[in-house]
Design a protein around this motif. Structure first.
Motif, PDB file in Angstrom:
ATOM      1  N   SER A  49       0.823  -1.206   0.000  1.00 21.95           N
ATOM      2  CA  SER A  49       0.000   0.000   0.000  1.00 21.95           C
ATOM      3  C   SER A  49       0.858   1.258   0.000  1.00 21.95           C
ATOM      4  CB  SER A  49      -0.917  -0.018   1.229  1.00 21.95           C
ATOM      5  OG  SER A  49      -1.669   1.155   1.312  1.00 21.95           O
ATOM      6  N   LEU A  50       1.865   1.302   0.847  1.00 25.22           N
ATOM      7  CA  LEU A  50       2.724   2.492   0.951  1.00 25.22           C
ATOM      8  C   LEU A  50       3.560   2.722  -0.304  1.00 25.22           C
ATOM      9  CD1 LEU A  50       4.006   2.082   4.621  1.00 25.22           C
ATOM     10  CD2 LEU A  50       2.433   3.844   3.764  1.00 25.22           C
ATOM     11  N   ARG A  51       4.039   1.658  -0.909  1.00 25.49           N
ATOM     12  CA  ARG A  51       4.924   1.772  -2.071  1.00 25.49           C
ATOM     13  C   ARG A  51       4.170   1.798  -3.404  1.00 25.49           C
ATOM     14  NH1 ARG A  51      10.467  -0.309  -0.891  1.00 25.49           N
ATOM     15  NH2 ARG A  51      10.568  -0.557   1.356  1.00 25.49           N
ATOM     16  N   GLY A  52       2.912   1.408  -3.378  1.00 34.69           N
ATOM     17  CA  GLY A  52       2.163   1.339  -4.627  1.00 34.69           C
ATOM     18  C   GLY A  52       2.602   0.168  -5.489  1.00 34.69           C
ATOM     19  N   GLY A  53       3.101  -0.883  -4.883  1.00 35.22           N
ATOM     20  CA  GLY A  53       3.567  -2.069  -5.595  1.00 35.22           C
ATOM     21  C   GLY A  53       4.263  -2.994  -4.629  1.00 35.22           C
ATOM     22  N   LEU A  54       4.852  -4.036  -5.165  1.00 36.97           N
ATOM     23  CA  LEU A  54       5.562  -4.982  -4.310  1.00 36.97           C
ATOM     24  C   LEU A  54       6.772  -4.298  -3.667  1.00 36.97           C
ATOM     25  CD1 LEU A  54       5.484  -8.206  -6.508  1.00 36.97           C
ATOM     26  CD2 LEU A  54       4.166  -7.720  -4.441  1.00 36.97           C
ATOM     27  N   PRO A  55       7.093  -4.652  -2.425  1.00 36.46           N
ATOM     28  CA  PRO A  55       8.203  -3.991  -1.739  1.00 36.46           C
ATOM     29  C   PRO A  55       9.575  -4.572  -2.091  1.00 36.46           C
ATOM     30  CG  PRO A  55       7.082  -5.474  -0.238  1.00 36.46           C
ATOM     31  CD  PRO A  55       6.302  -5.482  -1.523  1.00 36.46           C
ATOM     32  N   PHE A  56       9.666  -5.247  -3.222  1.00 33.38           N
ATOM     33  CA  PHE A  56      10.926  -5.786  -3.705  1.00 33.38           C
ATOM     34  C   PHE A  56      10.813  -5.939  -5.210  1.00 33.38           C
ATOM     35  CE2 PHE A  56       8.256  -9.120  -1.907  1.00 33.38           C
ATOM     36  CZ  PHE A  56       7.970  -9.877  -3.031  1.00 33.38           C
ATOM     37  N   GLU A  57      11.963  -5.997  -5.862  1.00 34.00           N
ATOM     38  CA  GLU A  57      11.983  -6.115  -7.315  1.00 34.00           C
ATOM     39  C   GLU A  57      11.656  -7.549  -7.729  1.00 34.00           C
ATOM     40  OE1 GLU A  57      15.055  -5.229 -10.996  1.00 34.00           O
ATOM     41  OE2 GLU A  57      15.583  -4.650  -8.962  1.00 34.00           O
ATOM     42  N   VAL A  58      10.794  -7.695  -8.709  1.00 34.44           N
ATOM     43  CA  VAL A  58      10.451  -9.017  -9.243  1.00 34.44           C
ATOM     44  C   VAL A  58      10.885  -9.029 -10.700  1.00 34.44           C
ATOM     45  CG1 VAL A  58       8.603 -10.646  -9.756  1.00 34.44           C
ATOM     46  CG2 VAL A  58       8.478  -9.226  -7.697  1.00 34.44           C
ATOM     47  N   ARG A  59      11.843  -9.903 -11.003  1.00 31.58           N
ATOM     48  CA  ARG A  59      12.309 -10.006 -12.380  1.00 31.58           C
ATOM     49  C   ARG A  59      12.898 -11.381 -12.619  1.00 31.58           C
ATOM     50  NH1 ARG A  59      18.083  -7.361 -12.843  1.00 31.58           N
ATOM     51  NH2 ARG A  59      18.818  -7.809 -10.756  1.00 31.58           N
ATOM     52  N   LEU A  60      13.022 -11.742 -13.856  1.00 28.54           N
ATOM     53  CA  LEU A  60      13.599 -13.027 -14.225  1.00 28.54           C
ATOM     54  C   LEU A  60      15.116 -12.941 -14.130  1.00 28.54           C
ATOM     55  CD1 LEU A  60      11.421 -13.834 -17.360  1.00 28.54           C
ATOM     56  CD2 LEU A  60      11.211 -14.777 -15.058  1.00 28.54           C
ATOM     57  N   PRO A  61      15.769 -14.007 -13.683  1.00 27.62           N
ATOM     58  CA  PRO A  61      17.229 -13.983 -13.612  1.00 27.62           C
ATOM     59  C   PRO A  61      17.839 -13.953 -15.015  1.00 27.62           C
ATOM     60  CG  PRO A  61      16.395 -16.157 -13.032  1.00 27.62           C
ATOM     61  CD  PRO A  61      15.205 -15.255 -13.189  1.00 27.62           C
ATOM     62  N   ASN A  62      19.012 -13.307 -15.123  1.00 21.49           N
ATOM     63  CA  ASN A  62      19.683 -13.259 -16.422  1.00 21.49           C
ATOM     64  C   ASN A  62      20.326 -14.608 -16.718  1.00 21.49           C
ATOM     65  OD1 ASN A  62      22.181 -13.404 -15.092  1.00 21.49           O
ATOM     66  ND2 ASN A  62      22.391 -11.188 -15.023  1.00 21.49           N
ATOM     67  N   ALA A  63      20.921 -14.730 -17.900  1.00 24.36           N
ATOM     68  CA  ALA A  63      21.485 -16.015 -18.342  1.00 24.36           C
ATOM     69  C   ALA A  63      22.573 -16.511 -17.398  1.00 24.36           C
ATOM     70  CB  ALA A  63      22.022 -15.890 -19.764  1.00 24.36           C
ATOM     71  N   ALA A  64      23.443 -15.624 -16.924  1.00 31.12           N
ATOM     72  CA  ALA A  64      24.527 -16.039 -16.022  1.00 31.12           C
ATOM     73  C   ALA A  64      23.960 -16.568 -14.704  1.00 31.12           C
ATOM     74  CB  ALA A  64      25.477 -14.868 -15.769  1.00 31.12           C
ATOM     75  N   THR A  65      22.942 -15.905 -14.189  1.00 27.80           N
ATOM     76  CA  THR A  65      22.334 -16.348 -12.935  1.00 27.80           C
ATOM     77  C   THR A  65      21.621 -17.679 -13.127  1.00 27.80           C
ATOM     78  OG1 THR A  65      22.087 -14.061 -12.212  1.00 27.80           O
ATOM     79  CG2 THR A  65      20.730 -15.707 -11.089  1.00 27.80           C
ATOM     80  N   ARG A  66      20.898 -17.843 -14.252  1.00 27.71           N
ATOM     81  CA  ARG A  66      20.230 -19.119 -14.526  1.00 27.71           C
ATOM     82  C   ARG A  66      21.244 -20.256 -14.620  1.00 27.71           C
ATOM     83  NH1 ARG A  66      17.336 -15.850 -18.104  1.00 27.71           N
ATOM     84  NH2 ARG A  66      18.388 -16.787 -19.895  1.00 27.71           N
ATOM     85  N   ALA A  67      22.389 -19.994 -15.257  1.00 24.46           N
ATOM     86  CA  ALA A  67      23.435 -21.009 -15.374  1.00 24.46           C
ATOM     87  C   ALA A  67      23.996 -21.356 -13.994  1.00 24.46           C
ATOM     88  CB  ALA A  67      24.549 -20.524 -16.301  1.00 24.46           C
ATOM     89  N   ALA A  68      24.193 -20.356 -13.142  1.00 18.05           N
ATOM     90  CA  ALA A  68      24.718 -20.602 -11.793  1.00 18.05           C
ATOM     91  C   ALA A  68      23.724 -21.404 -10.959  1.00 18.05           C
ATOM     92  CB  ALA A  68      25.035 -19.268 -11.111  1.00 18.05           C
ATOM     93  N   ILE A  69      22.441 -21.097 -11.092  1.00 14.66           N
ATOM     94  CA  ILE A  69      21.406 -21.849 -10.367  1.00 14.66           C
ATOM     95  C   ILE A  69      21.403 -23.301 -10.833  1.00 14.66           C
ATOM     96  CG2 ILE A  69      18.910 -22.113 -10.058  1.00 14.66           C
ATOM     97  CD1 ILE A  69      18.748 -18.999 -10.195  1.00 14.66           C
ATOM     98  N   ALA A  70      21.463 -23.515 -12.144  1.00 16.89           N
ATOM     99  CA  ALA A  70      21.470 -24.875 -12.685  1.00 16.89           C
ATOM    100  C   ALA A  70      22.697 -25.636 -12.198  1.00 16.89           C
ATOM    101  CB  ALA A  70      21.436 -24.833 -14.213  1.00 16.89           C
ATOM    102  N   GLU A  71      23.858 -24.972 -12.175  1.00 20.02           N
ATOM    103  CA  GLU A  71      25.078 -25.618 -11.700  1.00 20.02           C
ATOM    104  C   GLU A  71      24.957 -25.990 -10.224  1.00 20.02           C
ATOM    105  OE1 GLU A  71      29.891 -24.818 -11.431  1.00 20.02           O
ATOM    106  OE2 GLU A  71      28.569 -23.222 -12.114  1.00 20.02           O
ATOM    107  N   ALA A  72      24.406 -25.080  -9.419  1.00 24.47           N
ATOM    108  CA  ALA A  72      24.246 -25.347  -7.987  1.00 24.47           C
ATOM    109  C   ALA A  72      23.291 -26.509  -7.751  1.00 24.47           C
ATOM    110  CB  ALA A  72      23.749 -24.094  -7.280  1.00 24.47           C
TER     111      ALA A  72
END
Length: 86
Positions: free
Chosen positions: A42-65
């Protein structure tokens, strides 16, 4: 104002338990946490954190983990940066 509105949600039991354990450690009930979350929306007019898809490097790191193979470790942040530049 009267607190009479209800919220119902279904989720995985394990997720619920894990989250409620964390909330208990910080002294919040699930109801208080939901109220806090809604207040911030309510105070922020949206979610209080960023919501986005991970980039290719992050997706690769998640898959490796998740692959189960041993991950490389570093002793210092400088070691990480040297490896990243190489």
């Amino acid at each position: 104002m009267s607190k009479s509105a209800m919220i119902r949600a279904r989720m995985e039991p394990d997720l619920k338990e894990e989250a409620e354990q964390v909330l208990a450690k910080v002294g919040l009930s699930p109801t208080e946490a939901i109220r806090l979350f809604y207040r911030q929306i309510s105070l922020r007019g949206g979610l209080p954190f960023e919501v986005r898809l991970p980039n290719a490097a992050t997706r690769a790191a998640i898959a490796e983990a998740r692959s189960g193979k041993k991950l490389k470790s570093f002793k210092t942040a400088a070691d990480v940066m040297r490896t990243a530049r190489a």
